[in-house]
Scaffold this motif. Structure first.
Motif, PDB file in Angstrom:
ATOM      1  N   PHE B  64     123.091  38.262  -2.701  1.00  0.00           N
ATOM      2  CA  PHE B  64     122.403  38.962  -3.551  1.00  0.00           C
ATOM      3  C   PHE B  64     123.124  40.317  -3.709  1.00  0.00           C
ATOM      4  O   PHE B  64     123.187  40.826  -4.601  1.00  0.00           O
ATOM      5  CB  PHE B  64     121.180  38.990  -2.963  1.00  0.00           C
ATOM      6  N   LEU B  66     126.407  41.077  -3.026  1.00  0.00           N
ATOM      7  CA  LEU B  66     127.732  41.257  -3.952  1.00  0.00           C
ATOM      8  C   LEU B  66     127.427  41.302  -5.334  1.00  0.00           C
ATOM      9  O   LEU B  66     128.138  42.251  -6.200  1.00  0.00           O
ATOM     10  CB  LEU B  66     128.501  40.194  -3.529  1.00  0.00           C
ATOM     11  N   PRO B  67     126.722  40.080  -6.136  1.00  0.00           N
ATOM     12  CA  PRO B  67     126.210  40.441  -7.494  1.00  0.00           C
ATOM     13  C   PRO B  67     125.923  42.094  -7.897  1.00  0.00           C
ATOM     14  O   PRO B  67     126.023  42.555  -8.792  1.00  0.00           O
ATOM     15  CB  PRO B  67     125.381  39.159  -7.702  1.00  0.00           C
ATOM     16  N   VAL B  69     126.226  44.767  -6.344  1.00  0.00           N
ATOM     17  CA  VAL B  69     127.416  45.691  -6.386  1.00  0.00           C
ATOM     18  C   VAL B  69     128.072  45.351  -7.582  1.00  0.00           C
ATOM     19  O   VAL B  69     128.601  46.327  -8.280  1.00  0.00           O
ATOM     20  CB  VAL B  69     128.237  45.587  -5.079  1.00  0.00           C
TER      21      VAL B  69
END
Lengths: 273, 324
Positions: B64, B66-67, B69
């Motif tokens: 969750f 990484l996406p 960011v």
């Protein structure tokens, strides 16, 4: 009093009747649409042609595999966390709540956009690192793990609510204390005492996840994979009757699945008594 | 909201020991929560239990985080393929995303979601109430099962079912010659009717536990004080249900707002929706150098959802107070 009760019944009947009409008419019309032949007769070609339609089995198998892995990953992540929070780390409870609610605020389209953004970093920044292989691996068209990741995130809120509701109904602490007093080890107390009491909740969570994965279209289509829902869309562009036939079938399959799960849950509860 | 609920027995008075707990016998620790906890610490050491939460947190941070960011950083940087080198800070994407056609799409999405969620709430409540008060457990089971299936029946099959029913060549359309009366499924109204097909069952599922939580004693107490059914609903039931109802409304809004497949398969471009704009932008149907526009649009969408959620969470807690 009797008059009041009969008036209430009438009112209830009316509400349910209206709801029934609204919810059954589209189903009936779809069934009729899918079997209606141009000459006014009945023609089952849309159903019989399905199995031989190109891509049908492949996409269905892919979807089922994705669903199975998603359910497994989700339960393995959620169940220990939830039980642990009940037993020993109540302070982590708000954290868990936030983690399991946040995916709700990110619509699937936006999540997909974010995932694409991350996957684009692969070639840009990670070319020479081992992470690059990971990025390639999660996008393997034979089994796109990136979809599993997306599906686990999407079903996190649903599954959390289902499991949390199940845990609320059971006094986990007393159960475990009792099991431990009887000399059961930690894993045994959880597996053979707590989990059976959560059977309904586990089935519920699994079903919700399964249904979500079976019908999920957004992430799969934008990322360019072809599980069942995307296949239906492709078919719908060329053969309207067949796409409606598949819609009818998918509804039936979900229904049967749910009834089976409900029956399984009841049976076990029966034997436990 | 401002109406104080009529005095009712607090849930604390009736501990959840009535649930399907293993032993019906009163637990000595139940009454004193602090003693309970102390006893738990003494008898079973559960100090390492936070370890079981770690895998979930790790998964969440990566899957969750990484996406998230990527969305935020992408929304504020230049895309590759334009005149400017990629990766520079810019507010152009965000500015473009709230202008012109994109703004129209966002507004139209919000309007559709707000309306369908309202209709879903208003229509779902009587159905749930009819089911909850019914004498037939079979009916209750059937409706709840059906709601479970239908609430998840969004997406493509739903779109196709409605095209077959009320579309241009749909069975009902042909039967009643609806096209002559100006009917079109591929419109705002059409989309509303279709969305209700999964929103109403969702509301039934959401509100049923709350309706179950309304104790018969409250109704009896109201009746003993000569309250009419209307007064009971006005002063007792609805104030208690209000947080759950609003929470349900928010859930419905979110569902409708996030829906993509149904609209994509059904209306095409006749009703502009933000989710479709994002999908179009992602599949490269925008000008070169605007790839990050999709991320900016996603950011807009998330912001709307966050605003809505900010209303939902406190309500959730409030309703839990009465209906635990």
């Amino acid at each position: 009093m009797a008059q009041l009760i009969s008036r209430l019944r009438l009112w209830r009947g009316l509400v349910l009747l209206l709801a029934g009409v609204y919810f059954l008419v589209p189903m009936g019309a779809s069934v009729w649409f899918s079997v209606a032949a141009p000459d006014g007769g009945v023609d089952l070609a849309a159903y019989t042609g399905l199995l031989s339609a190109p891509g049908f089995t492949d996409s269905l198998v892919l979807t089922l595999e994705l669903a199975g892995v998603t359910v497994a990953v989700l339960l393995l992540l959620l169940v220990p966390a939830l039980i642990a929070v009940r037993l020993g780390s109540p302070r982590l409870r708000p954290v868990l709540e936030v983690v399991c609610t946040l995916p709700l605020v990110v619509p699937p389209v936006a999540l997909t956009a974010g995932l694409i953004g991350v996957l684009r970093w692969g070639p840009d920044y990670l070319m020479d690192t081992p992470f690059f292989q990971t990025v390639v691996f999660v996008q393997d068209p034979k089994f796109p793990l990136v979809l599993v990741i997306a599906y686990v995130l999407m079903s996190l809120p649903l599954a959390y609510r289902a499991l949390d509701a199940g845990l609320r109904a059971v006094d986990v602490r007393t159960l475990v204390e009792a099991a431990r007093s009887c000399g059961a080890s930690w894993p045994r107390a959880v597996v053979s005492v707590v989990l059976p009491n959560l059977r309904g909740a586990l089935l519920n969570a699994s079903f919700l996840t399964l249904a979500l994965v079976l019908g999920e279209f957004t992430a799969a289509s934008i990322l360019g994979y072809q599980p069942f829902a995307v296949w239906i869309y492709t078919v719908g562009n060329s053969q309207a009757q067949m796409s409606v036939a598949v819609s009818v079938l998918s509804l039936l399959i979900t229904w049967v699945l749910l009834l089976l799960l409900a029956a399984a849950g009841r049976e076990r509860r029966g034997t436990l008594r | 909201m401002t109406t104080a609920p009529t005095p009712v027995p607090t849930p604390a008075a009736t501990d959840p020991s009535g649930g399907p707990g293993p032993s019906g016998t009163a637990h000595p620790h139940r009454t004193a929560p602090s003693g309970h906890r102390a006893a738990g610490r003494r008898r079973i050491p559960v100090s390492g239990s936070w370890l079981a939460v770690l895998p979930l947190l790790a998964f969440f941070l990566i899957a969750f985080g990484l996406p998230a960011v990527a969305i935020v950083s992408g929304a504020f940087t230049t895309s590759s393929g334009g005149d400017v080198p990629a990766g520079r800070f810019t507010t152009d994407n965000v500015r473009d995303s709230v202008q012109g056609a994109y703004w129209t799409a966002l507004l139209s999405s919000v309007k559709l979601s707000a309306l369908t969620a309202l209709l879903g709430t208003v229509l779902g409540l009587p159905i749930a109430q009819a089911v909850v008060t019914s004498r037939f457990t079979a009916l209750r089971e059937a409706v709840l099962t059906a709601s479970g299936v239908l609430a998840n029946f969004g997406g493509l099959p739903l779109a196709f079912a409605f095209v077959a029913t009320l579309g241009n060549a749909g069975e009902i359309t042909k039967l009643f010659h609806l096209t002559d009366h100006g009917w079109s499924l591929y419109s705002f109204t059409g989309l509303t009717i279709v969305y209700l097909y999964f929103l109403v069952p969702l509301m039934v599922l959401t509100i049923t536990p709350a309706l179950d939580g309304l104790r018969t004693q409250w109704r009896e107490a109201a009746a003993n004080n000569r309250a009419t059914a209307l007064q009971y609903w006005r002063h007792v039931a609805l104030p208690i249900l209000l947080p759950s109802l609003l929470g349900g409304y928010v859930l419905l809004f979110g569902s409708a707002f996030a829906a993509y497949a149904t609209a994509a398969a059904m209306v095409g471009a006749t009703v502009p929706l933000i989710s479709r704009s994002i999908a179009d932008a992602l599949s490269g149907n925008v000008l070169v150098g605007q790839g990050n526009l999709a991320l900016a649009l996603s950011l807009d969408m998330i912001l709307v959802a966050v605003l809505v959620m900010a209303v939902y969470l406190p309500l959730q807690r409030r309703s839990a107070r009465w209906l635990s």
